[in-house]
Design a protein around this motif. Sequence first.
Motif, mmCIF file in Angstrom:
data_model
loop_
_atom_site.group_PDB
_atom_site.id
_atom_site.type_symbol
_atom_site.label_atom_id
_atom_site.label_comp_id
_atom_site.label_asym_id
_atom_site.label_seq_id
_atom_site.Cartn_x
_atom_site.Cartn_y
_atom_site.Cartn_z
ATOM 1 N N LEU A 39 0.831 -1.210 0.000
ATOM 2 C CA LEU A 39 0.000 0.000 0.000
ATOM 3 C C LEU A 39 0.862 1.256 0.000
ATOM 4 N N TRP A 40 1.949 1.215 0.762
ATOM 5 C CA TRP A 40 2.844 2.373 0.788
ATOM 6 C C TRP A 40 3.464 2.611 -0.589
ATOM 7 N N HIS A 41 3.859 1.544 -1.273
ATOM 8 C CA HIS A 41 4.397 1.700 -2.623
ATOM 9 C C HIS A 41 3.348 2.326 -3.549
ATOM 10 N N GLU A 64 0.285 10.346 -7.991
ATOM 11 C CA GLU A 64 0.579 11.750 -8.302
ATOM 12 C C GLU A 64 -0.541 12.695 -7.891
ATOM 13 N N ASP A 65 -1.721 12.149 -7.622
ATOM 14 C CA ASP A 65 -2.855 12.970 -7.201
ATOM 15 C C ASP A 65 -2.879 13.066 -5.676
ATOM 16 N N ARG A 66 -2.913 14.280 -5.152
ATOM 17 C CA ARG A 66 -2.829 14.476 -3.702
ATOM 18 C C ARG A 66 -3.977 13.799 -2.959
ATOM 19 N N ASP A 67 -5.193 13.965 -3.445
ATOM 20 C CA ASP A 67 -6.340 13.371 -2.750
ATOM 21 C C ASP A 67 -6.248 11.853 -2.736
ATOM 22 N N ALA A 68 -5.837 11.270 -3.866
ATOM 23 C CA ALA A 68 -5.704 9.815 -3.927
ATOM 24 C C ALA A 68 -4.593 9.342 -3.004
ATOM 25 N N ALA A 69 -3.486 10.078 -2.961
ATOM 26 C CA ALA A 69 -2.379 9.711 -2.074
ATOM 27 C C ALA A 69 -2.803 9.810 -0.614
ATOM 28 N N ALA A 70 -3.540 10.867 -0.281
ATOM 29 C CA ALA A 70 -4.007 11.039 1.090
ATOM 30 C C ALA A 70 -4.965 9.917 1.485
ATOM 31 N N ALA A 71 -5.799 9.486 0.540
ATOM 32 C CA ALA A 71 -6.722 8.376 0.824
ATOM 33 C C ALA A 71 -5.951 7.088 1.096
ATOM 34 N N GLN A 83 11.018 2.523 6.058
ATOM 35 C CA GLN A 83 12.177 3.402 6.219
ATOM 36 C C GLN A 83 13.423 2.827 5.550
ATOM 37 N N ILE A 84 13.608 1.527 5.656
ATOM 38 C CA ILE A 84 14.769 0.893 5.031
ATOM 39 C C ILE A 84 14.691 0.999 3.517
ATOM 40 N N ARG A 85 13.500 0.823 2.958
ATOM 41 C CA ARG A 85 13.347 0.956 1.515
ATOM 42 C C ARG A 85 13.638 2.388 1.058
ATOM 43 N N CYS A 86 13.239 3.362 1.870
ATOM 44 C CA CYS A 86 13.565 4.758 1.544
ATOM 45 C C CYS A 86 15.069 4.961 1.505
ATOM 46 N N LEU A 87 15.764 4.421 2.501
ATOM 47 C CA LEU A 87 17.211 4.594 2.584
ATOM 48 C C LEU A 87 17.941 3.794 1.506
ATOM 49 N N ALA A 88 17.493 2.573 1.272
ATOM 50 C CA ALA A 88 18.209 1.692 0.348
ATOM 51 C C ALA A 88 18.010 2.080 -1.105
ATOM 52 N N HIS A 89 16.835 2.608 -1.431
ATOM 53 C CA HIS A 89 16.512 2.849 -2.836
ATOM 54 C C HIS A 89 16.205 4.309 -3.157
ATOM 55 N N GLY A 90 16.410 5.192 -2.179
ATOM 56 C CA GLY A 90 16.160 6.604 -2.419
ATOM 57 C C GLY A 90 14.708 6.933 -2.692
ATOM 58 N N GLN A 146 11.411 13.272 -1.869
ATOM 59 C CA GLN A 146 10.964 14.628 -2.175
ATOM 60 C C GLN A 146 9.506 14.606 -2.625
ATOM 61 N N GLY A 147 8.934 15.785 -2.753
ATOM 62 C CA GLY A 147 7.606 15.934 -3.323
ATOM 63 C C GLY A 147 6.497 15.294 -2.519
ATOM 64 N N LEU A 148 5.436 14.927 -3.229
ATOM 65 C CA LEU A 148 4.240 14.381 -2.587
ATOM 66 C C LEU A 148 4.527 13.076 -1.862
ATOM 67 N N ALA A 149 5.380 12.227 -2.429
ATOM 68 C CA ALA A 149 5.701 10.942 -1.796
ATOM 69 C C ALA A 149 6.330 11.152 -0.429
ATOM 70 N N GLN A 150 7.270 12.088 -0.344
ATOM 71 C CA GLN A 150 7.909 12.382 0.937
ATOM 72 C C GLN A 150 6.903 12.986 1.915
ATOM 73 N N GLU A 151 6.096 13.908 1.437
ATOM 74 C CA GLU A 151 5.123 14.573 2.303
ATOM 75 C C GLU A 151 4.120 13.577 2.881
ATOM 76 N N MET A 152 3.581 12.704 2.036
ATOM 77 C CA MET A 152 2.589 11.742 2.503
ATOM 78 C C MET A 152 3.192 10.721 3.459
#
Length: 226
Positions: A122-124, A130-137, A169-176, A180-186
Amino acid sequence: MQDAFSQAFRLTLDAAGDARRAGIARLAPPLLDWCRMAAGDEARALRQALLFSGLDQWGQAWSRAYGAGAMAGLSELLGALRDALDPAAEAAAQAALARLDADEAGAFAFKAELQKSICVALWHALIAEEDRDAAAALAGQLGSLLLGTLRAMPKNGWIVAASALADIQIRCLAHGLAQQGLAQEMTQELFAALAQALPPEERKRILGGAAQAVLAWQQAQRATAH
């Protein structure tokens, strides 16, 4: 199991009636073979219960995120799997499923890996949106799933939640990922919302456990690099 669900989901989205059904029909035999490979009737019933439970939980999570219509292929797959069982085998599988539901510690490794896999998937989906409302949902759905796991597994659910958060968190660190952007914010909002929703002791245990797992991974990476 995750692969079978993913294929059923893609077939629902990408293939029309007969083509979807043909694709679904090819997914069932390997799953049934896995059940038949169990040593004895009780073990076979347990595998069938794990299979049905796992696919159903994938379906519940994805139907909340994408709607019940996106689960047509999964429904057909579950129907094919159940049709392959005679009444006695179906009853045995249902009895095994009831025992799993009644015993939080029963098949815990399977339950933990299943819930973690659903959360990470689900996190992936969230960070790809790319849509903020869909990401927030999706973020809301993921947060609800993690909190629901704690309610469903009051003794050991924190282990599942900590493992899922550490994996993210490990996936963020291992694969960058989600840098940034909406992905980081959400992703940041997801962690902040969970921290706010959790009671202090539970928050300390879950977020602390996740942080320890991430630190252990970082130390292992540094040791491997030297």
